[in-house]
Design a protein around this motif. Structure first.
Motif, mmCIF file in Angstrom:
data_model
loop_
_atom_site.group_PDB
_atom_site.id
_atom_site.type_symbol
_atom_site.label_atom_id
_atom_site.label_comp_id
_atom_site.label_asym_id
_atom_site.label_seq_id
_atom_site.Cartn_x
_atom_site.Cartn_y
_atom_site.Cartn_z
ATOM 1 N N ALA A 1 7.683 40.987 28.217
ATOM 2 C CA ALA A 1 7.965 40.668 26.826
ATOM 3 C C ALA A 1 9.084 41.548 26.300
ATOM 4 C CB ALA A 1 6.703 40.856 25.982
ATOM 5 N N LYS B 1 3.927 38.070 19.592
ATOM 6 C CA LYS B 1 2.628 37.432 19.485
ATOM 7 C C LYS B 1 2.281 36.651 20.746
ATOM 8 C CE LYS B 1 2.656 36.986 14.493
ATOM 9 N NZ LYS B 1 2.742 36.122 13.377
ATOM 10 N N LYS B 2 3.269 36.085 21.422
ATOM 11 C CA LYS B 2 2.981 35.206 22.546
ATOM 12 C C LYS B 2 3.153 35.891 23.904
ATOM 13 C CE LYS B 2 3.578 30.945 20.281
ATOM 14 N NZ LYS B 2 3.765 29.614 20.388
ATOM 15 N N VAL B 3 4.071 36.852 24.003
ATOM 16 C CA VAL B 3 4.308 37.501 25.296
ATOM 17 C C VAL B 3 4.016 38.989 25.111
ATOM 18 C CG1 VAL B 3 6.020 37.985 27.068
ATOM 19 C CG2 VAL B 3 6.102 35.841 25.846
ATOM 20 N N SER B 4 3.439 39.577 26.142
ATOM 21 C CA SER B 4 3.120 40.987 26.027
ATOM 22 C C SER B 4 3.538 41.711 27.295
ATOM 23 C CB SER B 4 1.619 41.170 25.788
ATOM 24 O OG SER B 4 0.910 40.628 26.868
ATOM 25 N N ASN C 1 9.070 38.737 16.490
ATOM 26 C CA ASN C 1 7.688 38.495 16.046
ATOM 27 C C ASN C 1 7.023 37.420 16.902
ATOM 28 O OD1 ASN C 1 7.487 40.339 14.021
ATOM 29 N ND2 ASN C 1 8.217 38.958 12.428
ATOM 30 N N LEU C 2 7.743 36.355 17.137
ATOM 31 C CA LEU C 2 7.212 35.236 17.910
ATOM 32 C C LEU C 2 6.895 35.665 19.336
ATOM 33 C CD1 LEU C 2 6.667 32.161 17.580
ATOM 34 C CD2 LEU C 2 8.895 31.808 18.632
ATOM 35 N N LEU C 3 7.788 36.360 19.940
ATOM 36 C CA LEU C 3 7.573 36.794 21.320
ATOM 37 C C LEU C 3 6.499 37.879 21.388
ATOM 38 C CD1 LEU C 3 11.190 36.833 22.762
ATOM 39 C CD2 LEU C 3 9.359 35.256 23.318
#
Length: 161
Positions: free
Chosen positions: A145, A138-141, A134-136
């Motif tokens: 990612a 939201k922050k990495v795409s 979830n964290l990644l």
């Protein structure tokens, strides 16, 4: 000195003794007395023999009684030893059974503990992976990612297991 009556009484007495001796009464009386003496002697001998036999029987019965008492005491002592041995053996078996059951219970507890730890680690891993994803997300795409998420998931799983 003597009166005629006394004289004739004396003569009668002498004649009486002569007749008694002539007839053989003393021999018959002596024979009767000898027979009676022999019978009494025989009865005394039989009484002595009976007494000796009775004493021998008494001694034999006393010996048998002592032997029986000694045998009974030996049997009792053997029974006491056997009871002690059986008690010790039962105590040892009980002690061994308690030890085995204690070890089995400890093994079950250790196994349950191990399973609980594995389940906790598995859930923690799943939660950590989900949180990291979830964290990644939201922050990495993008492809970076996705690659980072896959690498992180495999690293976390390896370290937690």
């Amino acid at each position: 000195m003597f009166s005629t009556d006394t004289f004739w009484a004396f003569i009668g007495l002498v004649l009486f003794f002569v007749v008694v001796v002539a007839v053989g009464a003393p021999r018959k009386i002596l024979a009767m007395l000898d027979t009676r003496t022999d019978r009494i002697r025989t009865e005394l001998d039989e009484a002595r023999k009976s007494r000796e036999e009775a004493l021998a029987l008494l001694a034999e019965y006393q010996r048998r009684r002592r032997d029986a008492e000694a045998e009974a005491e030996a049997i009792l002592e053997e029974a006491r030893k056997e009871a002690r041995r059986m008690t010790e053996e039962a105590s040892e078996k009980l002690k061994d059974m308690v030890e085995r059951r204690t070890k089995a219970a400890e093994a079950k507890i250790a196994h349950a503990e191990s399973q609980a730890i594995s389940e906790v680690r598995g859930r923690a891993t799943d939660l950590a992976v989900a949180a990291a994803a979830n964290l990644l997300a939201k922050k990495v795409s993008g492809t970076v990612a996705t690659k980072m998420i896959d690498d992180s998931i495999s690293t976390v799983r390896q370290r937690l297991n």
